[in-house]
Design an enzyme around this catalytic site. Sequence first.
Site, mmCIF file in Angstrom:
data_model
loop_
_atom_site.group_PDB
_atom_site.id
_atom_site.type_symbol
_atom_site.label_atom_id
_atom_site.label_comp_id
_atom_site.label_asym_id
_atom_site.label_seq_id
_atom_site.Cartn_x
_atom_site.Cartn_y
_atom_site.Cartn_z
ATOM 1 N N TYR A 69 0.848 -1.191 0.000
ATOM 2 C CA TYR A 69 0.000 0.000 0.000
ATOM 3 C C TYR A 69 0.877 1.232 0.000
ATOM 4 C CZ TYR A 69 -3.194 3.663 1.520
ATOM 5 O OH TYR A 69 -3.915 4.831 1.592
ATOM 6 N N ASP A 84 0.223 15.220 6.248
ATOM 7 C CA ASP A 84 -0.804 14.881 5.260
ATOM 8 C C ASP A 84 -1.988 15.828 5.394
ATOM 9 O OD1 ASP A 84 -2.359 13.624 3.381
ATOM 10 O OD2 ASP A 84 -2.953 11.960 4.697
ATOM 11 N N ASP A 112 -3.066 5.478 -2.629
ATOM 12 C CA ASP A 112 -3.922 6.600 -2.255
ATOM 13 C C ASP A 112 -3.998 7.572 -3.433
ATOM 14 O OD1 ASP A 112 -5.219 8.701 -1.010
ATOM 15 O OD2 ASP A 112 -3.871 8.775 0.716
ATOM 16 N N ASP A 114 -6.265 10.254 -2.974
ATOM 17 C CA ASP A 114 -6.922 11.387 -2.313
ATOM 18 C C ASP A 114 -8.332 11.615 -2.875
ATOM 19 O OD1 ASP A 114 -4.774 11.948 -0.540
ATOM 20 O OD2 ASP A 114 -3.682 12.863 -2.187
ATOM 21 N N HIS A 139 -7.692 4.440 -4.355
ATOM 22 C CA HIS A 139 -8.928 4.851 -3.667
ATOM 23 C C HIS A 139 -9.126 6.350 -3.772
ATOM 24 C CE1 HIS A 139 -6.863 6.281 0.033
ATOM 25 N NE2 HIS A 139 -6.182 5.149 0.045
ATOM 26 N N CYS A 149 -5.633 13.907 6.808
ATOM 27 C CA CYS A 149 -5.599 12.501 7.204
ATOM 28 C C CYS A 149 -6.947 12.081 7.766
ATOM 29 C CB CYS A 149 -4.498 12.290 8.243
ATOM 30 S SG CYS A 149 -4.512 10.648 9.012
ATOM 31 N N ARG A 186 -13.692 5.368 -0.994
ATOM 32 C CA ARG A 186 -13.466 5.649 0.429
ATOM 33 C C ARG A 186 -14.409 6.754 0.879
ATOM 34 N NH1 ARG A 186 -7.933 8.142 3.271
ATOM 35 N NH2 ARG A 186 -9.055 9.655 4.570
ATOM 36 N N GLU A 216 -13.777 4.783 6.189
ATOM 37 C CA GLU A 216 -12.718 5.308 7.048
ATOM 38 C C GLU A 216 -13.249 5.669 8.423
ATOM 39 O OE1 GLU A 216 -9.859 5.242 7.916
ATOM 40 O OE2 GLU A 216 -8.659 6.776 6.888
#
Length: 332
Positions: A69, A84, A112, A114, A139, A149, A186, A216
Site C-alpha cells: 500500500y 498529510d 492513495d 486522495d 482509492h 488525514c 473511500r 474510514e
Amino acid sequence: MGSADTSTSLTSATTRNTDTATPKACSPLTGASRLREMLHDPSKVVVCPGVFDGLTARLALAAGYDALYMTGAGTSMSRLGWADLGLATLNDMRANAEMIASLDPSVPVLADADTGYGGPIMVTRTVTQYARAGVAALHIEDQVQEKRCGHLLGKQIVDRAVFLSRLRAAVSARNNLHSDMLIIARTDARQTYGFEEAVARLQEAIKVGVDVVFPEALQSHEEMAEMCRRMAPTPVLLNVVPGGVTPECTIEEARGMGFRVIIYPGLCISAVVESVAQELKTLKTTGTTSSRGSVGAGVSIKDAFNLCGLQECIDVDRQAGGKAYDTVNGEE
C-alpha cells in the site's frame, strides 16, 4: 538496525521477485489481475504494509508480502517533508506510485489517490495516469480538496452527488482504458454525518461500479462487523492506524468481521522515525554510531545495496558482456 543474519536474509530474499537478469517462466498476470484473483478467494485477506519510498517497498517485498500500500501520508512526509494535509499533488503521488509499482510488477500496489485532485475531468486524468503507472488499485474519497488525514478531526465532506460523480468518472476512465485496475471508494462521512450516511454512500458507490469499499474511521468493532455485513459481497477494506479512531484488531479478528483487505499505512513510517531518530541522537550525544565496535552488527551499506538490486544489476551487465562491476563483490 539488526543482526548480520537478518541482513543476509533480507538481501537474499530480494531475489524472489526482482531478478531482472535471468528470463524465467512467470505468470502473465499484472498486479491488478493478481489482486482480483486474491479477492476472488473468499478465504483470503490481502494484507498490505504501508510503504512510502523505494527502500521501504524493497523491505516489504523482501519480507514476502503479497501486496503493498502506497500511503499518501508517507508520500507527503517523505517527498515534501509536510504532514498529510492535502499538499501532495497528482504529480507527487503518481510518480511515487509508479516507482514503487515498477520494482516488482507482479506484486499489486494499492495507492492513495486522495480526492482525485479535482472534478470529473481531473479524476479521469488521475485514473489514467495511475493505470499507466502500473498501480493495481486506487482509492478516491469524499473529502473536500483541502483534505486531511482520515483520523484527524475537523474533516469536511462533499455532498453525496459530488462524491458519486468522482466515482463515476473513475470507473468510466478505467473501463475506457480496458484496464484491470480496481477502483476503491473511500468515505470519511462517519465522523461528520454518522454511520448510516457512510453506509448509504458506499452502497451507492457499489451501484456506480466500484470494486472495493473503504469506510474510514469506524468507531467500534460492532460498526466494523456491521459494515462488512451490509456491503457483502463487495470486499471491504480496513485501515489500521494505531492510536486512530478505529479500534485495533488482529488480522484474524478482521477476517472474522468480514474484511478482505487490510492496510497498515503507518507501519513503516513509525519504524523509520523511531529508529532513525535514535541513531541520530546516539551519534550526536556519543560521537559514534550504535553499531561501532560490534562485529557483524547492523546493516552495512553493501547489505542495503543488495537489498535494492545490486546483484541483479551486476548480472545484467555481465550478460551484456560488460565488466564494469566485476570488482564490486571483491574485498575492499
